[in-house]
Design a protein around this motif. Sequence first.
Motif, PDB file in Angstrom:
ATOM      1  N   GLY A  87      50.602  46.013  57.320  1.00  0.00           N
ATOM      2  CA  GLY A  87      49.463  46.405  56.501  1.00  0.00           C
ATOM      3  C   GLY A  87      48.632  45.207  56.079  1.00  0.00           C
ATOM      4  O   GLY A  87      47.392  45.260  56.087  1.00  0.00           O
ATOM      5  N   GLU A  88      49.300  44.113  55.715  1.00  0.00           N
ATOM      6  CA  GLU A  88      48.578  42.900  55.324  1.00  0.00           C
ATOM      7  C   GLU A  88      47.843  42.303  56.517  1.00  0.00           C
ATOM      8  O   GLU A  88      46.727  41.793  56.369  1.00  0.00           O
ATOM      9  CB  GLU A  88      49.550  41.881  54.729  1.00  0.00           C
ATOM     10  CG  GLU A  88      50.096  42.270  53.360  1.00  0.00           C
ATOM     11  CD  GLU A  88      51.003  41.202  52.784  1.00  0.00           C
ATOM     12  OE1 GLU A  88      51.030  40.075  53.323  1.00  0.00           O
ATOM     13  OE2 GLU A  88      51.691  41.486  51.788  1.00  0.00           O
ATOM     14  N   LEU A  89      48.460  42.367  57.695  1.00  0.00           N
ATOM     15  CA  LEU A  89      47.787  41.839  58.880  1.00  0.00           C
ATOM     16  C   LEU A  89      46.508  42.623  59.171  1.00  0.00           C
ATOM     17  O   LEU A  89      45.440  42.033  59.410  1.00  0.00           O
ATOM     18  CB  LEU A  89      48.740  41.898  60.073  1.00  0.00           C
ATOM     19  CG  LEU A  89      48.249  41.289  61.388  1.00  0.00           C
ATOM     20  CD1 LEU A  89      49.431  40.753  62.209  1.00  0.00           C
ATOM     21  CD2 LEU A  89      47.475  42.301  62.240  1.00  0.00           C
ATOM     22  N   ILE A  90      46.609  43.934  59.161  1.00  0.00           N
ATOM     23  CA  ILE A  90      45.433  44.766  59.438  1.00  0.00           C
ATOM     24  C   ILE A  90      44.366  44.551  58.369  1.00  0.00           C
ATOM     25  O   ILE A  90      43.168  44.496  58.668  1.00  0.00           O
ATOM     26  CB  ILE A  90      45.836  46.249  59.531  1.00  0.00           C
ATOM     27  CG1 ILE A  90      46.829  46.477  60.683  1.00  0.00           C
ATOM     28  CG2 ILE A  90      44.599  47.127  59.724  1.00  0.00           C
ATOM     29  CD1 ILE A  90      46.305  46.051  62.043  1.00  0.00           C
ATOM     30  N   ALA A  91      44.791  44.393  57.122  1.00  0.00           N
ATOM     31  CA  ALA A  91      43.829  44.144  56.045  1.00  0.00           C
ATOM     32  C   ALA A  91      43.119  42.811  56.238  1.00  0.00           C
ATOM     33  O   ALA A  91      41.911  42.686  55.944  1.00  0.00           O
ATOM     34  CB  ALA A  91      44.542  44.178  54.696  1.00  0.00           C
ATOM     35  N   THR A  92      43.827  41.809  56.738  1.00  0.00           N
ATOM     36  CA  THR A  92      43.216  40.506  57.004  1.00  0.00           C
ATOM     37  C   THR A  92      42.142  40.637  58.068  1.00  0.00           C
ATOM     38  O   THR A  92      41.055  40.046  57.957  1.00  0.00           O
ATOM     39  CB  THR A  92      44.293  39.494  57.445  1.00  0.00           C
ATOM     40  OG1 THR A  92      45.251  39.336  56.405  1.00  0.00           O
ATOM     41  CG2 THR A  92      43.675  38.141  57.769  1.00  0.00           C
ATOM     42  N   VAL A  93      42.428  41.417  59.118  1.00  0.00           N
ATOM     43  CA  VAL A  93      41.428  41.651  60.168  1.00  0.00           C
ATOM     44  C   VAL A  93      40.241  42.425  59.600  1.00  0.00           C
ATOM     45  O   VAL A  93      39.075  42.115  59.894  1.00  0.00           O
ATOM     46  CB  VAL A  93      42.070  42.411  61.351  1.00  0.00           C
ATOM     47  CG1 VAL A  93      40.997  42.818  62.372  1.00  0.00           C
ATOM     48  CG2 VAL A  93      43.143  41.564  62.013  1.00  0.00           C
ATOM     49  N   ARG A  94      40.508  43.416  58.758  1.00  0.00           N
ATOM     50  CA  ARG A  94      39.429  44.220  58.175  1.00  0.00           C
ATOM     51  C   ARG A  94      38.516  43.343  57.316  1.00  0.00           C
ATOM     52  O   ARG A  94      37.282  43.445  57.403  1.00  0.00           O
ATOM     53  CB  ARG A  94      40.015  45.354  57.341  1.00  0.00           C
ATOM     54  CG  ARG A  94      38.938  46.243  56.698  1.00  0.00           C
ATOM     55  CD  ARG A  94      39.553  47.392  55.897  1.00  0.00           C
ATOM     56  NE  ARG A  94      40.237  48.319  56.792  1.00  0.00           N
ATOM     57  CZ  ARG A  94      41.555  48.467  56.862  1.00  0.00           C
ATOM     58  NH1 ARG A  94      42.352  47.732  56.072  1.00  0.00           N
ATOM     59  NH2 ARG A  94      42.089  49.335  57.686  1.00  0.00           N
ATOM     60  N   ASP A  95      39.100  42.475  56.514  1.00  0.00           N
ATOM     61  CA  ASP A  95      38.289  41.596  55.662  1.00  0.00           C
ATOM     62  C   ASP A  95      37.404  40.681  56.513  1.00  0.00           C
ATOM     63  O   ASP A  95      36.233  40.460  56.182  1.00  0.00           O
ATOM     64  CB  ASP A  95      39.203  40.748  54.777  1.00  0.00           C
ATOM     65  CG  ASP A  95      39.902  41.561  53.702  1.00  0.00           C
ATOM     66  OD1 ASP A  95      39.476  42.706  53.457  1.00  0.00           O
ATOM     67  OD2 ASP A  95      40.888  41.054  53.128  1.00  0.00           O
ATOM     68  N   ALA A  96      37.953  40.173  57.607  1.00  0.00           N
ATOM     69  CA  ALA A  96      37.174  39.298  58.477  1.00  0.00           C
ATOM     70  C   ALA A  96      36.034  40.061  59.133  1.00  0.00           C
ATOM     71  O   ALA A  96      34.911  39.547  59.266  1.00  0.00           O
ATOM     72  CB  ALA A  96      38.082  38.680  59.537  1.00  0.00           C
ATOM     73  N   ALA A  97      36.297  41.303  59.545  1.00  0.00           N
ATOM     74  CA  ALA A  97      35.263  42.105  60.194  1.00  0.00           C
ATOM     75  C   ALA A  97      34.126  42.430  59.227  1.00  0.00           C
ATOM     76  O   ALA A  97      32.952  42.475  59.619  1.00  0.00           O
ATOM     77  CB  ALA A  97      35.877  43.388  60.743  1.00  0.00           C
ATOM     78  N   GLN A  98      34.462  42.656  57.972  1.00  0.00           N
ATOM     79  CA  GLN A  98      33.424  42.973  56.991  1.00  0.00           C
ATOM     80  C   GLN A  98      32.495  41.797  56.739  1.00  0.00           C
ATOM     81  O   GLN A  98      31.345  41.985  56.328  1.00  0.00           O
ATOM     82  CB  GLN A  98      34.084  43.421  55.683  1.00  0.00           C
ATOM     83  CG  GLN A  98      34.769  44.777  55.783  1.00  0.00           C
ATOM     84  CD  GLN A  98      35.554  45.151  54.547  1.00  0.00           C
ATOM     85  OE1 GLN A  98      35.751  44.325  53.638  1.00  0.00           O
ATOM     86  NE2 GLN A  98      36.007  46.394  54.470  1.00  0.00           N
ATOM     87  N   GLN A  99      32.983  40.590  56.990  1.00  0.00           N
ATOM     88  CA  GLN A  99      32.160  39.396  56.801  1.00  0.00           C
ATOM     89  C   GLN A  99      31.468  38.951  58.091  1.00  0.00           C
ATOM     90  O   GLN A  99      30.642  38.033  58.065  1.00  0.00           O
ATOM     91  CB  GLN A  99      33.034  38.259  56.271  1.00  0.00           C
ATOM     92  CG  GLN A  99      33.683  38.551  54.930  1.00  0.00           C
ATOM     93  CD  GLN A  99      34.614  37.442  54.484  1.00  0.00           C
ATOM     94  OE1 GLN A  99      34.326  36.266  54.673  1.00  0.00           O
ATOM     95  NE2 GLN A  99      35.747  37.812  53.900  1.00  0.00           N
TER      96      GLN A  99
END
Length: 558
Positions: A87-99
Amino acid sequence: MALDIVFTNGTFHTQDPDRPVAHSVGVHQGKVVSLDDELSPELFARTVDLKGATVVPGFHDAHCHLSFLGESLVQLDLRPAAVATMGELIATVRDAAQQAEPGEWIMGQGYDQNYLDGEHPTAEALDSAAPENPVWLWHNSRHMAVANTKAFELAGYPQRKGFTVPEGGDVPLDDDGAARGLLQETARSIVSGVLPAKTTAGVADQIAAASDAAVAAGITSITEPGLGDPSNIGQCPTDLAAYQLAKDQGRLHVRATVMPYMTTLHPVDPTGDTVAEDFPGEDQSFGLDLGIRSGMGDDWLRIGAVKVLSDGSLIGRSAFMTEGYAADAEQGVENVGYLQFPQEWLERRLIAAHANGWQLAAHAIGDGAVDVVLDIFEKAQEQYPREDTRHRIEHFGVASDEQVARAARLGVVPVSQGRFVNELGDGMAKALGEKRTRLCYRMKSLVDAGLVAPASTDAPVVEYPPLSNIHDMVNRRTASGAQFVPEECVSVDEAVHAYTVASAYASHQEDVKGSLTPGKLADFVVLSEDIYSVDPTTIKDIEVTATVIGGEIMHGNL
């Protein structure tokens, strides 16, 4: 005329058996010129008082992907220390995509499925986190990666279908026959060809950033294995030029020995005529353009062995084994891994490189791959005898007593990684099972067999600081705290010797570095505590207070 600089009032563990301890070292023009009172301090233009500190020769990481370490400093950090769950890994990717801008690549590295309940990220999960961006995540072994649907589409494979899996690779499929996202070994090339192209200047920036980090950790020189073929190992076809650029710009702060990847070698006709054959005969040369081979360069940058992968990784269960992986057997699956290239391909090219004066460095982790590589090395020497070749087996991950003895007889240099025991040990033990783990990343057995065994980390696969690596070579405990073949622990002195003299020997440079001996390079590290007297379980807590390269203080204040 005054000599350059003298470092006094220290305890220098020189690694020179004729003078194991000294208390001052004089330096001129980058080299050691005196120990203790051989030359008066008054002859030197500058004196540095070390105030009783412990000093050891500079650490040489014999297998360190410096350029990839630099890359890891700017990509998403997905190491277990940074992301504890899927979950933390996917969240890290999501945060990067939003930026990121739509269509911009999201790149990350360092995840280990053994810390994620045995699961790799899937393309679907990455699609949900980054629906408008192609995603590429390197596994910490760098023998596999995960890509999302956008990445497959850019590579010409919509719905993650229609590709051909190359020999020496694997692509797990879902129930619909589409790639789940994982690309193992040579199958990385299905998508890697459309990753953002690296430039010479960009790779030079990575090298510079990583060399600064390395110096701060006490690393004074490295060997980077495998340049020039980004489809296998390497950043771009101009990797060597990137090293040269970093050096010319004054930003290469560690000494570097670099290995071209085997696929960059080709037939070289000394007559100047075009070679029609795709492989050289006995009367044709085999090398890089201009006939460059092992040994070209200077004390800061030189070409070492030619590198090739023979198999994969243990935690990825793709290393080529003589017996199946225990973890797969528990699931009713017989898996012995596989070779990256056909054995005939490996044999023809390695023997041709040997015949043309190259030192060879073959990645072999599984004991099946070790057998293949030892057979080739022995055959090469029988056909084209050479003295003091020092052919290397990178990793030498799983090896029987018989293979250790054979490597010693052939003069092979086994290049293992003590840090693997801590960071990867739990996963390796699970993959191998108790019986086979006894043969995994042996160290004491290598030393006792008379092999010259250097120290290395394979960074950024695992952390690069030498003191952490030495800690694990001496203590051999996994991240969970479990003992990992404790009979293979080495002494502190053996570990330091591996990181200095033995690592210099591995690249034919023990005559210029590795020990603090008059005439050799003045590369050394000042420590916060005496590594020889502290509790061995606290070695990792010792700090590097200064790093000196060629007599110049590159890190710390002295």
